[in-house]
Design an enzyme around this catalytic site. Structure first.
Site, PDB file in Angstrom:
ATOM      1  N   GLU A  70       0.820  -1.221   0.000  1.00  0.00           N
ATOM      2  CA  GLU A  70       0.000   0.000   0.000  1.00  0.00           C
ATOM      3  C   GLU A  70       0.851   1.267   0.000  1.00  0.00           C
ATOM      4  O   GLU A  70       0.430   2.307  -0.513  1.00  0.00           O
ATOM      5  CB  GLU A  70      -0.966   0.009   1.179  1.00  0.00           C
ATOM      6  CG  GLU A  70      -2.080  -1.028   1.090  1.00  0.00           C
ATOM      7  CD  GLU A  70      -1.692  -2.370   1.671  1.00  0.00           C
ATOM      8  OE1 GLU A  70      -0.491  -2.577   1.999  1.00  0.00           O
ATOM      9  OE2 GLU A  70      -2.578  -3.239   1.800  1.00  0.00           O
ATOM     10  N   PHE A 132     -11.365  -6.791  14.349  1.00  0.00           N
ATOM     11  CA  PHE A 132     -10.290  -7.275  13.474  1.00  0.00           C
ATOM     12  C   PHE A 132      -9.985  -6.233  12.388  1.00  0.00           C
ATOM     13  O   PHE A 132     -10.886  -5.763  11.703  1.00  0.00           O
ATOM     14  CB  PHE A 132     -10.695  -8.598  12.832  1.00  0.00           C
ATOM     15  CG  PHE A 132      -9.643  -9.117  11.882  1.00  0.00           C
ATOM     16  CD1 PHE A 132      -8.386  -9.485  12.349  1.00  0.00           C
ATOM     17  CD2 PHE A 132      -9.893  -9.209  10.520  1.00  0.00           C
ATOM     18  CE1 PHE A 132      -7.403  -9.937  11.479  1.00  0.00           C
ATOM     19  CE2 PHE A 132      -8.922  -9.662   9.641  1.00  0.00           C
ATOM     20  CZ  PHE A 132      -7.668 -10.020  10.125  1.00  0.00           C
ATOM     21  N   GLN A 133      -8.739  -5.884  12.279  1.00  0.00           N
ATOM     22  CA  GLN A 133      -8.269  -4.885  11.309  1.00  0.00           C
ATOM     23  C   GLN A 133      -8.945  -3.531  11.473  1.00  0.00           C
ATOM     24  O   GLN A 133      -9.148  -2.796  10.515  1.00  0.00           O
ATOM     25  CB  GLN A 133      -8.401  -5.408   9.872  1.00  0.00           C
ATOM     26  CG  GLN A 133      -7.479  -6.598   9.637  1.00  0.00           C
ATOM     27  CD  GLN A 133      -7.327  -6.974   8.189  1.00  0.00           C
ATOM     28  OE1 GLN A 133      -8.229  -6.790   7.388  1.00  0.00           O
ATOM     29  NE2 GLN A 133      -6.161  -7.508   7.844  1.00  0.00           N
ATOM     30  N   LYS A 182     -17.623  -0.794   6.041  1.00  0.00           N
ATOM     31  CA  LYS A 182     -18.142  -1.792   5.104  1.00  0.00           C
ATOM     32  C   LYS A 182     -19.667  -1.769   5.007  1.00  0.00           C
ATOM     33  O   LYS A 182     -20.225  -1.991   3.931  1.00  0.00           O
ATOM     34  CB  LYS A 182     -17.664  -3.180   5.544  1.00  0.00           C
ATOM     35  CG  LYS A 182     -17.702  -4.217   4.455  1.00  0.00           C
ATOM     36  CD  LYS A 182     -16.971  -5.480   4.877  1.00  0.00           C
ATOM     37  CE  LYS A 182     -16.965  -6.500   3.755  1.00  0.00           C
ATOM     38  NZ  LYS A 182     -16.235  -7.721   4.158  1.00  0.00           N
ATOM     39  N   MET A 492      23.902   8.828   2.335  1.00  0.00           N
ATOM     40  CA  MET A 492      23.701  10.157   2.907  1.00  0.00           C
ATOM     41  C   MET A 492      23.946  10.136   4.409  1.00  0.00           C
ATOM     42  O   MET A 492      24.501  11.074   4.985  1.00  0.00           O
ATOM     43  CB  MET A 492      22.280  10.650   2.602  1.00  0.00           C
ATOM     44  CG  MET A 492      22.044  12.082   2.994  1.00  0.00           C
ATOM     45  SD  MET A 492      23.247  13.204   2.257  1.00  0.00           S
ATOM     46  CE  MET A 492      22.351  13.767   0.815  1.00  0.00           C
TER      47      MET A 492
HETATM   48  C1  LIG Z   1      12.032   5.763   5.173  1.00  0.00           C
HETATM   49  C2  LIG Z   1      13.305   6.427   5.540  1.00  0.00           C
HETATM   50  N1  LIG Z   1      14.115   5.881   6.486  1.00  0.00           N
HETATM   51  C3  LIG Z   1      15.282   6.467   6.817  1.00  0.00           C
HETATM   52  C4  LIG Z   1      15.664   7.629   6.229  1.00  0.00           C
HETATM   53  C5  LIG Z   1      16.978   8.312   6.636  1.00  0.00           C
HETATM   54  N2  LIG Z   1      17.884   8.378   5.494  1.00  0.00           N
HETATM   55  C6  LIG Z   1      18.016   9.478   4.730  1.00  0.00           C
HETATM   56  S1  LIG Z   1      19.035   9.294   3.451  1.00  0.00           S
HETATM   57  C7  LIG Z   1      19.389   7.709   3.915  1.00  0.00           C
HETATM   58  C8  LIG Z   1      20.323   6.906   3.123  1.00  0.00           C
HETATM   59  C9  LIG Z   1      19.727   6.440   1.858  1.00  0.00           C
HETATM   60  O1  LIG Z   1      20.533   5.436   1.327  1.00  0.00           O
HETATM   61  P1  LIG Z   1      20.416   5.017  -0.199  1.00  0.00           P
HETATM   62  O2  LIG Z   1      19.002   4.842  -0.570  1.00  0.00           O
HETATM   63  O3  LIG Z   1      21.315   3.860  -0.437  1.00  0.00           O
HETATM   64  O4  LIG Z   1      20.922   6.300  -0.948  1.00  0.00           O
HETATM   65  P2  LIG Z   1      22.368   6.983  -0.987  1.00  0.00           P
HETATM   66  O5  LIG Z   1      22.365   8.063   0.044  1.00  0.00           O
HETATM   67  O6  LIG Z   1      23.388   5.935  -0.705  1.00  0.00           O
HETATM   68  O7  LIG Z   1      22.450   7.503  -2.354  1.00  0.00           O
HETATM   69  C10 LIG Z   1      18.680   7.364   5.068  1.00  0.00           C
HETATM   70  C11 LIG Z   1      18.773   6.078   5.771  1.00  0.00           C
HETATM   71  C12 LIG Z   1      14.798   8.178   5.253  1.00  0.00           C
HETATM   72  N3  LIG Z   1      15.055   9.319   4.618  1.00  0.00           N
HETATM   73  N4  LIG Z   1      13.653   7.537   4.925  1.00  0.00           N
END
Ligand SMILES: Cc1ncc(C[n+]2csc(CCOP(=O)(O)OP(=O)(O)O)c2C)c(N)n1
Lengths: 582, 210
Positions: A70, A132-133, A182, A492
């Site tokens: 979803e 439920f749900q 529902k 990042m």
């Molecule tokens: C759902 C979610 N969880 C955690 C984060 C924190 N976060 C921001 S950037 C990042 C790294 C992303 O890694 P990747 O997708 O491999 O991209 P890269 O930075 O290596 O290009 C994380 C964990 C986020 N933005 N979104």
């Protein structure tokens, strides 16, 4: 619950099964309302409490796309809304179906994307019993929707959906949700809903106060160092053309926010491209020393402003926004112009008593472009640089190609190194920063614009969050290309650890990432791999040429970081060009 | 055009932060341009905001959620029906610096069932009610204070006396202070209800919302 599809499986079935029907139940009214709104696609996942609505969809021309999760349904609807401009629709059952939608709804809320979410709910008599749900979907989604409503009557549920559609679409766009018990969808009704209408308490502004417009125009003409900041609202209001001609007519340089990217062509000499945390040096210089900023359709997000104390501190701010609450929320507006961006830009254009003298200022901006080039070092004998991949994909594709991303470094490189020219081509999770956005949004974008190329730049971490969507892309034979800028890390986070946490790489390195090309093949998509520069062009050609979903596992230099960078809450004018400057 | 350079280098090229042109001005934490030498952060002020709303399920949850979510400082909130069927009035007493008060009004206005929002001037017709349950040992003294504040005794027994006082927030604060000399067992306060003074309308709404 079995996950069987509601779609009739062959042409003949469709012809015999989809004769237009009278509205007999609440669910029929829901579907009729969607039809009245011109909805062509719905993204969703089946389940107990929403089954009556699916059953009503069975008899409709509306195409349902069964998603693998979803969250993906909500992101797909979001991207559909961004690309088409009209609300995207997603649908889920109660409880876990609804909670799985929440990330996508929250994303749409942050980015003012038009989305209508329909959620099943347990029958009214069970509500409150922890059935439920059962989840309090209205309570859960209240803070992340523009409006939501619990449908309590089979006779009015169709109107509820129409209202939700109108609210998502009009004024400042955003996500709305209708919770559908529902018994309400199963219940009998003879009420056929009409076209979507706004509630009588909602009346979005059109044009801005004429005197305020004149005062703003005079301010702008007086300015020595004016700049335009084009936000996402420019694109949402279809005001890109108006903004382009205004900027060109008065020779004012243009900076775009992340959601505003595409509003102004980056290959035009007045473009300074993008500002903020990972904006260009020249845009951040200009936005820091401008003396008059015409900001259109932006909410002055902290990733743009850095610390507000040092944001455009010499500038008179002319702020155009359709949402009065955005005026002076983060940055005080000296000239608030509340109204639709296109209408107000028209007013402003008419009110301009002349043009500012910008020759010296434009020369200064040109100098900054020369001083702070985005040129990146990429020696032949090192692993491939991600920036190069972005540039080569850009060159190999048309200007109207749609780019989606996950969240992280790859997203920033895509933003920085793609040359944006066309509105509604940059599809990403701006405000929420939701990893996993990339693939499902590519799916939604492709349904909204089947004739255009769709490229998703993803991170290895982000792709792992929603790669199950490949099953959808394969089943629907969607011609999309996912480029995983694979650095074996959630890069990042690692970049921030390098800069602010003493290089302690806690939980940010992924030595266990799968081979994404092989994974793609297992799903039935095409898989490619890039390790060296000389493979780049050939793989791009093959992947883009393949008529179906493909995944390029691009092994990039794991040590590459994103620059320029303004640390969180920092001073835009002091952007770092290397780690040593942070 | 590719910006690739086949060279070895860390990061990007350009003048370092110390070498750059700098702005002269500054903003405060509210994003308002200030003279760095003079200006201080804006002071909070207390005021009454009145919202005229459609009676829809969830409207109160929407309002209280908004205050929590946006960290608005709320002193009291009251809600009740109006003379117009289907519409309620919510009265809020808030304490915020001016930009915050402005935001409160605008954010309330964004809630779909909210028809009209305004800040009442410094002197609205305002009233609240408090019920105090006090030890019953000294009924005469309690009665004297109750009379002094135009209050009423709601319940009196051998152990406790329960009184009601109505009036402005200040008057109620004073009355509570006065009762402090006895043992106050429990207090229930309603929060302030308010209307604009004189012939002025509290909510300017067109006919479709009356
Ligand atoms: C759902 C979610 N969880 C955690 C984060 C924190 N976060 C921001 S950037 C990042 C790294 C992303 O890694 P990747 O997708 O491999 O991209 P890269 O930075 O290596 O290009 C994380 C964990 C986020 N933005 N979104």
């Amino acid at each position: 619950m079995s996950g069987e599809q509601t779609q009739a499986s062959s042409e003949t079935d469709i012809e015999t099964e989809t004769a237009p029907r009278e509205v007999e139940t609440g669910a029929d009214a829901v579907v009729r309302s969607l039809e009245n709104a011109g909805v062509e696609h719905v993204f969703g996942v089946q389940g107990g409490a929403i089954m009556p609505v699916y059953d009503a969809l069975y008899h409709s021309e509306i195409r349902h796309v069964t998603m693998a999760h979803e969250q993906g349904a909500a992101h797909a609807a979001d991207a559909y809304g961004i690309v088409s401009g009209d609300p995207g629709v997603c649908m889920a059952t109660s409880g876990p179906g609804a909670t799985n939608l929440v990330t996508g709804i929250a994303d749409a809320n942050m980015d003012s994307d038009p989305v209508v979410a329909l959620t099943g709910q347990v029958p009214t008599e069970f509500v409150g019993n922890d059935a439920f749900q059962e989840t309090d979907t209205i309570g859960v989604t209240g803070p992340v929707t523009k409006a939501n409503v619990f449908a309590d009557d089979s006779d009015t549920v169709g109107t509820d959906v129409g209202t939700a559609f109108a609210l998502a679409d009009r004024g400042r766009q955003g996500p709305t949700l209708v919770d559908l018990p529902k018994d309400v969808t199963n219940g009998d009704t003879e009420t056929t809903p009409g076209v979507p209408e706004l509630p009588d308490t909602y009346d979005p502004p059109e044009t801005a106060d004429a005197e305020a417009v004149s005062a703003a125009a005079e301010e702008l003409v007086r300015a020595d160092r004016p700049a335009i900041l084009a936000g996402g609202g420019v694109i949402k209001a279809e005001a890109s053309e108006a903004l382009r001609s205004f900027a060109k007519e008065h020779e004012i340089p243009v900076i775009t926010t992340m959601p505003g990217t595409g509003a102004f062509p980056e290959d035009h000499e007045l473009s300074l491209e993008i500002a903020g945390m990972h904006g260009t040096g020249y845009a951040n210089m200009a936005i820091t020393v401008t003396d008059c900023l015409l900001a259109v359709g932006t909410r002055f997000d902290d990733r743009l402003t850095g610390g507000v104390e040092t944001f455009a501190p010499d500038a008179q701010i002319i702020h155009v926004d359709i949402d009065p609450a955005e005026i002076s929320k983060n940055i005080e507006a000296d000239h608030p112009l509340v109204g639709d961006a296109k209408a107000v830009l028209g007013q402003l254009a008419d009110a301009m008593p002349g043009s500012p003298s910008t020759d010296a200022w434009l020369k200064q901006c040109e100098t900054w472009k020369e001083e702070y080039p985005m040129e990146y070092a990429a020696p032949e004998d090192e692993p491939v640089k991600p920036q190069y991949l972005v540039e080569r994909f850009d060159e190999a594709t048309d200007d109207d190609t749609i780019v989606t991303t996950g969240v992280g470094q790859h997203q920033m490189w895509a933003w920085q190194y793609w040359t944006w020219k066309v509105p509604r081509t940059w599809v990403t999770s701006h405000g929420l920063g939701a990893m996993g956005y990339g693939l499902p949004s590519a799916i939604g974008a492709k349904f909204a614009a089947p004739e255009r190329d769709v490229v998703c730049f993803d991170g290895d971490g982000s792709f792992l969050m929603t790669c199950q969507g490949l099953s959808v892309a394969v089943r629907e034979n969607l011609d999309i290309t996912v480029v995983v800028l694979n650095n074996d890390a959630i890069g990042m986070v690692r970049q921030w650890q390098d800069a602010f946490f003493g290089e302690r790489h806690m939980a940010s390195e992924y030595p266990w990432v799968p081979e994404f090309d092989t994974l793609a093949e297992a799903f039935g998509a095409r898989g490619f791999r890039i390790d060296t520069y000389d493979e780049v062009d050939e793989v791009i050609e093959e992947a883009m040429g393949y008529d179906g979903p493909s995944v390029v596992d691009a092994h990039i230099d794991p040590d590459e970081n994103v620059y320029p960078m303004v640390p969180s809450g920092g001073d835009n004018g002091l952007f770092a060009l290397t780690e040593g400057q942070l | 055009m590719s910006r690739r350079e086949e060279v070895q280098r860390q990061g990007l090229k350009g003048p370092s932060p110390e070498e750059r042109r700098r702005p002269i001005g500054r903003r405060n934490s509210q994003g308002i341009r200030i003279d760095p030498a003079v200006a201080a952060e804006p002071e909070p002020r207390r005021t009454t905001i009145s919202a005229y709303v459609k009676n829809e399920p969830g409207v109160l949850a929407g309002v209280s959620g908004l205050f929590h979510r946006r960290q608005f400082n709320i002193e009291s909130l009251t809600v009740g029906p109006t003379q117009n069927e289907g519409y309620s009035r919510i009265t809020l007493v808030v304490e915020e610096p001016d930009p915050g008060i402005d935001q409160i009004k605008k954010q309330l206005n964004k809630l779909v069932p909210v028809v009209h929002v305004r800040e009442l001037d410094s002197d609205p017709v305002a009233c609240e009610l408090v019920i105090l349950k006090i030890d019953g040992d000294e009924p005469d003294k309690v009665q004297a204070i109750t009379e002094m504040y135009d209050g009423r005794t709601l319940d009196a027994g051998p152990e406790t006396i329960t009184v009601q006082i109505t009036g402005t927030e200040g008057k109620i604060d004073d009355a509570i202070d006065a009762y402090e000399q006895f043992n106050i067992r429990e207090i229930a306060r309603t929060g302030q209800a308010a209307l604009a003074r004189g012939a002025e309308e509290t909510a300017r709404v067109d006919e479709k919302h009356t």
